[in-house]
Design an enzyme around this catalytic site. Structure first.
Site, PDB file in Angstrom:
ATOM      1  N   CYS A 339     -28.036  23.381 -29.191  1.00  0.00           N
ATOM      2  CA  CYS A 339     -26.632  23.464 -28.759  1.00  0.00           C
ATOM      3  C   CYS A 339     -26.405  24.576 -27.742  1.00  0.00           C
ATOM      4  CB  CYS A 339     -25.745  23.751 -29.959  1.00  0.00           C
ATOM      5  SG  CYS A 339     -25.611  22.352 -31.037  1.00  0.00           S
ATOM      6  N   ASP A 340     -27.425  25.339 -27.449  1.00  0.00           N
ATOM      7  CA  ASP A 340     -27.259  26.512 -26.595  1.00  0.00           C
ATOM      8  C   ASP A 340     -27.258  26.136 -25.112  1.00  0.00           C
ATOM      9  OD1 ASP A 340     -28.087  29.775 -27.305  1.00  0.00           O
ATOM     10  OD2 ASP A 340     -27.829  29.088 -25.243  1.00  0.00           O
TER      11      ASP A 340
END
Ligand SMILES: Cc1ncc(COP(=O)(O)O)c(C=O)c1O
Length: 387
Positions: A339-340
């Site tokens: 998700c980064d």
């Protein structure tokens, strides 16, 4: 599957065809789960037999950090390749394989005490250094060892520079060699690293010029050296053709013969070139999105679980499946599974539009990929298959 991947003009000059087709065959036959790293052992074997061939009196020590997979280390051990290690973890694997300590050296100029103690106990006697603090540690935990000094050299033209963290200039080098001698260590040589993925032949020339000056200065100070450790740096074909091993080594061999006494021993520490081109990542497309003017493609290996070097400038070659010419070639931003927002592998990558679930192969990904990987965000570290 074999039919769905083509060697087109983009990859024809950089791909090892045998590795590519062996990998596709393996994917076809096996029940693999992506992401995984498929390694062609034949190519590693070929590299092991090529590296060092054109440098007289040379020995090869594989830099384990590039890919410490046990099967690779075992294969190299059987081919009489030595090993360069930096940590207890790397020592542990070699220990488990019963590798002869005479075949292992440590060129990390700053080692932990725990590592030094266990390395010395196992029988390692060759260590790099570039500071008084390291000399003190070596004298205490590895007394009487043979030591070689890390010289600072230019890293221009190397895609992964390694010059800032380690290495000293010639003036300091002599003082350090004398200090090592006074503490009962035996200074035997000089080491440098021209930077990883070095495609600039001239870097080795400058490094050997500096080595020569230091070699002579050491002689004047009564220290007769016998080893030049040229580190790593040999490049692999990621997205373009690069200097060949033979070209680099012929040049180094000529320079050493011209400038150093007969019988000078050369240590080579290849990491990237030994395993890089032998590895192909098999990944799957997990998503696609149009964001502003950009087309984004999401795959199941990213910066955190295998492609960390992409944020430092290494550019990989991506190959997507073709579906009878369906899907137009587009420019993509390619991102990993976490998700980064840091997990963006590359931009402006031209690929025929794949479908969700399609496979994307990433060429030359055998080195510094899985060895860097973390399970951040629960994303799996790719399994390695040695074929
Ligand atoms: C001391 C040392 N030797 C050898 C290597 C291997 O270099 P390469 O992967 O460029 O061959 C490295 C890489 O970091 C290194 O630090």
């Amino acid at each position: 599957m074999i039919k769905r991947f083509k060697i087109d003009h983009k990859i024809a000059g950089i791909v090892n065809k045998s590795t590519f087709f062996k990998t596709l065959n393996f994917i076809d036959k096996g029940d693999i789960q992506t992401p995984c790293l498929i390694i062609d052992s034949e190519l590693i074997k070929k590299n092991a037999l090529t590296i060092g061939k054109d440098i007289q009196d040379s020995s090869v020590f594989y830099a384990v950090k590039a890919n410490p997979a046990k099967d690779i280390l075992h294969l190299l051990d059987t081919l009489s390749v030595g090993f360069e290690i930096s940590s207890e973890g790397e020592l542990r694997v070699l220990r488990e394989l019963n590798v002869n300590p005479d075949k292992i050296i440590s060129s990390n100029p700053v080692k932990t005490i725990t590592f030094l103690k266990s390395a010395y106990e196992y029988g390692l006697r060759y260590y790099a250094f570039d500071s008084i603090a390291e000399i003190d540690k070596l004298a205490r935990y590895a007394p009487g060892s043979f030591v070689y000094l890390r010289l600072s050299v230019p890293n221009e033209g190397s895609e992964w520079p390694l010059s800032k963290k380690f290495g000293v200039e010639i003036e300091d080098a002599i003082i350090l060699m004398q200090a090592a001698l006074s503490k009962g260590l035996v200074p035997v040589g000089i080491t440098f690293h021209v930077g990883s993925q070095c495609n600039n032949l001239y870097n080795w020339n400058i490094a050997l010029d500096k080595t020569k000056i230091l070699w002579e200065a050491a002689k004047m100070a009564g220290i007769n050296l016998k080893i030049i450790n040229i580190g790593g740096g040999y490049p692999v074909r990621y997205t373009r053709d690069v200097l060949t091993i033979q070209k680099i080594e012929t040049n180094i061999n000529t320079l050493i013969k011209e400038r150093f006494p007969q019988g000078t021993i050369v240590h080579i520490e290849p990491g990237r070139v030994m395993v890089g081109e032998a590895g192909i990542f098999a990944t799957s497309v997990t998503g696609k999105a149009r964001r502003g003017y950009e087309d984004w493609l999401y795959i199941d290996v990213g910066v955190f679980n295998g492609l960390m070097e992409s944020v430092g400038g290494i550019k990989y070659c991506f190959v997507s499946e073709t579906h009878d010419g369906i899907g137009e070639e587009k420019s993509w931003v390619i991102a990993g599974p976490s998700c980064d927002s840091f997990d963006v592998i590359d931009k402006n990558i031209l690929l025929r539009e794949p479908q969700i679930g399609d496979m994307v192969l990433i060429l030359s990904s055998g080195a510094y990929t899985v060895s860097y990987a973390s399970e951040f965000n629960g994303c799996m570290i790719p399994n390695i298959y040695i074929i």
